[in-house]
Design an enzyme around this catalytic site. Structure first.
Site, PDB file in Angstrom:
ATOM      1  N   HIS A  99       0.871  -1.180   0.000  1.00  0.00           N
ATOM      2  CA  HIS A  99       0.000   0.000   0.000  1.00  0.00           C
ATOM      3  C   HIS A  99       0.905   1.226   0.000  1.00  0.00           C
ATOM      4  O   HIS A  99       2.003   1.174   0.574  1.00  0.00           O
ATOM      5  CB  HIS A  99      -0.833   0.122   1.279  1.00  0.00           C
ATOM      6  CG  HIS A  99      -1.740  -1.014   1.592  1.00  0.00           C
ATOM      7  ND1 HIS A  99      -1.325  -2.146   2.215  1.00  0.00           N
ATOM      8  CD2 HIS A  99      -3.074  -1.152   1.422  1.00  0.00           C
ATOM      9  CE1 HIS A  99      -2.351  -2.955   2.406  1.00  0.00           C
ATOM     10  NE2 HIS A  99      -3.429  -2.386   1.933  1.00  0.00           N
ATOM     11  N   ASP A 102       2.315   2.077   3.386  1.00  0.00           N
ATOM     12  CA  ASP A 102       3.265   1.118   3.985  1.00  0.00           C
ATOM     13  C   ASP A 102       4.699   1.568   3.761  1.00  0.00           C
ATOM     14  O   ASP A 102       5.570   1.304   4.582  1.00  0.00           O
ATOM     15  CB  ASP A 102       3.185  -0.276   3.337  1.00  0.00           C
ATOM     16  CG  ASP A 102       1.803  -0.853   3.331  1.00  0.00           C
ATOM     17  OD1 ASP A 102       1.000  -0.454   4.186  1.00  0.00           O
ATOM     18  OD2 ASP A 102       1.522  -1.711   2.463  1.00  0.00           O
TER      19      ASP A 102
END
Ligand code: XUL
Ligand code: CO
Length: 437
Positions: A99, A102
């Site tokens: 993501h 992240d």
């Protein structure tokens, strides 16, 4: 610098090995059904569970020992890239997923966030070029920040919708830069809390509106990955629109998104929806929409998404059977959307957990291949439906030669002498056990 100096690249050593940093079943180049294992399995490591999960739960503080935490958020983000690629290389996993949040700190503004993303994904690209490791998929996290508490594509606030669009646009630009094969949408907050304040049709129209913008932008941008929707019935929303594979296919068809959109199916999401994983894979396969999988397992005694590493050989065998029957999973892959348990807090557990998952999938692949070679399930099914081809009435129904009246006449003549065949399900399951053990 190495984050796992005590561990060399993990090798296949076979079942008898006592080395815990070895594969006992996953042998990347071993040929199964005409293809090396690694081409069947296309393993991916998930950035979020591996690099950012800290072991905290609603009742307790972080437990995970992680040696990549630096003095600033950006320093930590850069260390994580180094450590992540070391994990990928040591495991021999050729793909990864992430993501946006992240990999890069959100900063204090949208601009800072996007700049951080540029800087870190440039670093990721360098590592990809050095190692040959590829991006299976990336995605935008449109569920953690408070702005998304009423959804992203399904939000009641058009300004939040615009923010989500900006994140997805950036995600597609990153996908282009890194040559991503797929791009995932998991609708974490695309659902509702109560119908008392929800216009379900309006919200779903708007999710589709966002997806059509995505297709248009990808075409214009000259990079169109396979788009994947990841179903999940609940958590964090009480009810999520992409409840399961069948519901999500209805959405895809309703809005004419077939082809551009397929499914990314997750084992624990299947069980939360009250299905087996193989059920979800079968549904997708029958729609020609099996895109990729998130490999994990839930705990049948708990009602939430525990995201455990997959270790159940029976479940994985039945999933691999569907994948083989699908002609493989490419351009998708097997992404370990799984996290180590809170008490597995050591750095080395990250490797041990992935080895466990990869070995389980290797075992599942080998058993599923044998089931296919022996035509075991194929024969059970052929026998069960045998009367459709062995009887005149079966053949003429399938040939479209019958109608309600002719069948009614037939039933009056033969309906009291129907001879049913037993399915012998226990016998079938017992033979399946012989394949497993
Ligand atoms: C959440 C989940 C996500 C998606 C990507 O349950 O599975 O991590 O895979 O957003
Ligand atoms: Co997932």
């Amino acid at each position: 610098m190495s984050y796992f100096p005590q561990v060399e690249k993990i090798q296949f050593e076979g079942k008898e090995t006592k080395n815990k940093f070895a594969f006992r079943h996953y042998n990347a180049d071993e040929i199964v059904l005409g293809k090396p294992m690694k081409e069947h399995l296309r393993f991916a490591v998930a950035y979020w569970h591996t690099m950012t999960q800290d072991g905290s739960d609603p009742f307790g503080m972080p437990t995970n020992e992680r040696t990549w935490i630096g003095a600033t958020e950006m320093e930590t983000a850069k260390n994580r890239v180094e450590a992540f690629f070391e994990i990928l290389e040591k495991l021999g996993a050729e793909y990864f997923c992430f993501h946006d949040i992240d990999v890069a700190p959100a900063g204090d503004s949208i601009e800072e966030f996007m700049n951080n993303l540029d800087e870190i994904t440039d670093l990721i690209k360098v590592k990809m070029d050095q190692t040959g490791i590829k991006l299976l998929w990336n995605t935008a996290n449109m569920f953690s920040h408070p702005r998304f508490n009423n959804g992203a594509g399904s939000t009641n606030d058009p300004e939040v919708f615009a923010y989500a669009a900006a994140q997805v646009k950036k995600g597609l630009d990153i996908s282009k830069k890194l040559g991503g094969a797929n791009y995932v949408f998991w609708g974490g907050r695309e659902g509702y809390e109560t119908l008392l304040n929800t216009d379900m049709k309006f919200e779903q129209d708007n999710i589709a509106r966002l997806f059509k913008m995505v297709i248009a932008y990808a075409e214009k941008n000259g990079h169109k990955p396979q788009f994947l929707i990841e179903p999940k019935p609940k958590e964090p929303s009480k009810h999520q629109y992409d409840f399961d594979a069948a519901t999500t296919m209805a959405f895809i068809q309703n809005y004419g998104l077939e082809g551009d959109f397929k499914l990314n199916l997750e084992a624990n999401h299947a069980t939360l929806a009250g299905h087996t994983f193989e059920h979800e894979l079968r549904v997708a396969r029958e729609y020609d929409a099996l895109g990729s999988i998130d490999a994990n397992q839930g705990d049948m005694l708990l009602g939430w998404d525990t995201d455990e590493f997959p270790t159940n050989v029976l479940d994985v065998t039945l999933a691999m059977y569907e994948i083989l029957q699908n002609g493989g999973i490419a351009p998708g892959g097997i992404n370990f959307d799984a996290k180590v348990r809170r008490s597995s807090f050591a750095m080395e557990d990250l490797l041990l957990a992935h080895i466990a998952g990869m070995d389980t999938f290797a075992r599942g692949l080998k058993v599923a291949a044998k089931l296919i070679e022996d035509k075991f399930i194929e024969n059970v099914i052929a026998e069960r439906y045998g009367k459709w081809s062995s009887t005149d009435i079966g053949k003429s129904i399938l040939a479209g030669e019958e109608d309600l009246e002719s069948l009614s006449t037939y039933a009056y003549k033969h309906g009291d002498t129907i001879k049913l065949e037993s399915s012998h399900i226990e016998y079938v399951k017992s033979v399946l056990n012989d394949y497993l053990f």
